[in-house]
Motif scaffolding. Sequence first.
Motif, PDB file in Angstrom:
ATOM      1  N   PHE A 177       0.860  -1.185   0.000  1.00 60.54           N
ATOM      2  CA  PHE A 177       0.000   0.000   0.000  1.00 60.54           C
ATOM      3  C   PHE A 177       0.891   1.227   0.000  1.00 60.54           C
ATOM      4  N   GLY A 178       0.715   2.119  -0.972  1.00 59.75           N
ATOM      5  CA  GLY A 178       1.570   3.296  -1.023  1.00 59.75           C
ATOM      6  C   GLY A 178       1.150   4.257  -2.107  1.00 59.75           C
ATOM      7  N   THR A 179       2.099   5.020  -2.603  1.00 59.61           N
ATOM      8  CA  THR A 179       1.831   6.013  -3.642  1.00 59.61           C
ATOM      9  C   THR A 179       2.740   5.775  -4.835  1.00 59.61           C
ATOM     10  N   TRP A 180       2.236   6.155  -5.993  1.00 59.75           N
ATOM     11  CA  TRP A 180       2.965   6.032  -7.248  1.00 59.75           C
ATOM     12  C   TRP A 180       3.015   7.392  -7.934  1.00 59.75           C
ATOM     13  N   THR A 181       4.069   7.639  -8.682  1.00 57.37           N
ATOM     14  CA  THR A 181       4.166   8.820  -9.534  1.00 57.37           C
ATOM     15  C   THR A 181       4.614   8.363 -10.908  1.00 57.37           C
ATOM     16  N   GLY A 187       7.430   7.754  -2.662  1.00 59.85           N
ATOM     17  CA  GLY A 187       6.935   8.139  -1.350  1.00 59.85           C
ATOM     18  C   GLY A 187       6.883   6.938  -0.419  1.00 59.85           C
ATOM     19  N   LYS A 188       6.196   7.112   0.695  1.00 57.92           N
ATOM     20  CA  LYS A 188       6.170   6.070   1.731  1.00 57.92           C
ATOM     21  C   LYS A 188       5.075   5.047   1.461  1.00 57.92           C
ATOM     22  N   GLY A 189       5.323   3.829   1.914  1.00 62.41           N
ATOM     23  CA  GLY A 189       4.338   2.772   1.752  1.00 62.41           C
ATOM     24  C   GLY A 189       4.597   1.634   2.714  1.00 62.41           C
ATOM     25  N   LEU A 190       3.633   0.726   2.806  1.00 60.72           N
ATOM     26  CA  LEU A 190       3.747  -0.450   3.669  1.00 60.72           C
ATOM     27  C   LEU A 190       3.690  -1.704   2.817  1.00 60.72           C
ATOM     28  N   PHE A 191       4.639  -2.622   3.063  1.00 58.27           N
ATOM     29  CA  PHE A 191       4.646  -3.901   2.362  1.00 58.27           C
ATOM     30  C   PHE A 191       4.323  -5.007   3.353  1.00 58.27           C
TER      31      PHE A 191
END
Length: 774
Positions: A177-181, A187-191
């Motif tokens: 769960f995180g962000t994409w560009t 950016g930050k995310g959780l795996f």
Amino acid sequence: SCRLNEKAFPNGDLYVGDFKEILPHGKGKYTWSDGTVYDGDWEAGKMAGKGLLIWPSGAKYNGDISGGYLHGFGAFTASDGSIYEGHWRMNIRHGYGKKKYSNSDIYEGEWKEGEHEGKGIYFWNNGNKYTGNWKRGKMHGRGVMEWINGDHYNGCWFNGFRHGNGIYQYADGGYYFGTWTRGLKDGKGLFYPAGSKRPSLKKCCTSLGYDNDHKTALPQCSSLHLEEHIVKKPSIKRSLSEKITVSGVLKGSGRMSSKTAESSGLSDSGREFVHHNSSGTFSFDSDAGQSELQENTAVIYEREYMQGVMIKERIRDYNKLSKKAEKKTKFHAKETQKSSCVGIFKGHNSYHLMLNLQLGIRYTVGKITPVPKREVRAADFGDRARITMFFPKKGSQFTPPHKSIDFYWKDYCPMVFRHLRELFKLDAAEYMMSICGDDGLTEISSPGKSGSLFYLSHDDKFVIKTLKKSELKVLLKMLPKYHNHVKEHENTLITKFFGLHRITLPGRRKVRFVVMGNMFCTELRIHRRYDLKGSTHGRITDKDKIHENTTLKDLDLSYEFHMDKSLREFLFDQIADDCAFLKSQQIIDYSLLLGLHFRAPEPLDGLVEPPNISPNMQSSPAGQGLTADGEVLFPSKGFVLLAHEPSSVNTDPGPHIRGRALRAFSLGNQEVDILVPGTGRLRVQLGVNMPARANHKLPQDESDSAEVELFEVYDVILYMGIIDILQEYNAKKKAEHAYKSVKFGPTTISVVEPELYANRFTNFLKQKVFPEQP
């Protein structure tokens, strides 16, 4: 009327059918000399009703025709075998329709002006599927991608890329769960490895600090073209008579051929996209975490990426994270509300407050804009320089009826703020539409302890902040000098003010607002933001409270920034001028708001996620930063400085744009632009798009920490401005705080004389934040 069976034309065309006077009318068949045939209904010399069109290339259309155009419902079979069945408007696919491409890809959904737009489903011939929103032929908005290998992505898209917040679920059960560009993690995310207990989406949002609507800023980006060539519809040569507009069957003059009938590149682009997103995408995540963590399912990874490169990893205990997320959910809902109609008060009052603000600004700007331009006078700053108006719900001679509650509106120094908006090159109509448009305002979390609430315009250009009465008095008191300062210093870093207003609600409750420019309305994503005062009193953030959009403080700053010699000199010359102005106004407690956009470090083996572009791709979409071999195009530096060319950069005035382009010592003191791979060419200004190199300062306890920073040096682009300039020095308050410190112990509040504050602020920036290069 008369009925003729057949008519031949000198150019070889032939019509057989019904006539009305001299025009085809009724049923008829028209054969052009090149072999194109129309058999169907006619009306007053135009194809109208239902009919069949057949072109020499083998393409054909069977369906509704109106006024000589393909219009209504019909089926079109192209010469390459692709079939579209659905609605048309003036020769263009428009409405709901289904198209099966020559490579067996299928799109079913909404079309607009010949392109996918709205809701639709795309099936690739290899079994992959996308369900969601489209815009201009590209995946855009919210959507779900399902791969044949069992992987799923559910989240935001922009111009054909994963862009914004989302969840990537792997076939083995793990997910990120995180962000994409622009298609890359950023950016930050959780795996969560396979077998982990998956928390709710709401808890994920809360733990990472995203708003309740999972919104994120979506800057402009290059696109993956799903349909490179828009379909050209057939055109029929006009030869029957001047009154027969059969050529109107299509826009353009060329007849339908195998080249123009269906030259869509969708199938090829579709295949490229499949290769880009097929199995193995983001395999670094699944490969890196699963085998070693299968047995310890309570452990998750908190990761941070920059343009697809993982730069930081922290091992988190799921049970602790889940408990913290539960505690933060209620707090976070209050702290970072973000919706179109939230305000200071709950329920209906918040909606009313937003409406009142929009009504008042629309009224003021509309009233003041027609006044002839003139120089600002001393009286424009005076106590009588106010516009006051009562807005009854039912309307009045001067105000429109509205859906809010009755309120009084006061606008302070309207001529002064109009002149300031003109100085900052803001168009009055655009300013009004940004704040008063139908999309409303968005509330954002307060970054400080002031208790103020902040609202964002729908286009992110403007921030509206609530003020205390004391702050309003300070701003009005300094306004004449502020006006002169920004007029004389076009590169000032001090906050831009665009309007000062007050709303009085029933019960005499007064709410004061100031409208400011948003310095983070940028072309590039802001990865970090800092509020720097040069103080250590309470200037650190609890690590567990840090999320994607947290504004960090002085002691959180673990980087120092090395800049071009000339750029650094320009910066500190302006900081000196601005601090001198603030000191003259007895202002303290201001900050440098610093935003960082990191460019990805040079990819190291095992640290960059493979893009998985197919080796046989002919070319990569412009601006994606990808080669035909699937390598990530990160140059030795994250950007390149070039001599300034006004025609090559966007020169539109923005809410945070300052002055002219800057000169760089490294380019012979020429004015410079910055070329950012994957984004474009941007002009460098003071506090805007400023290039630097960030050196990460390793803390002493780094070796004992579960958090690992994978790189020590980054190329960064800086955005900055001086904010919070409405706190006036008060000798009485200083004495009170000194007394409390002696009696009750040290306090986090420090009251410092203006000159001492300015010196401490400047020295901190010179020595700790932007030191001279060794």
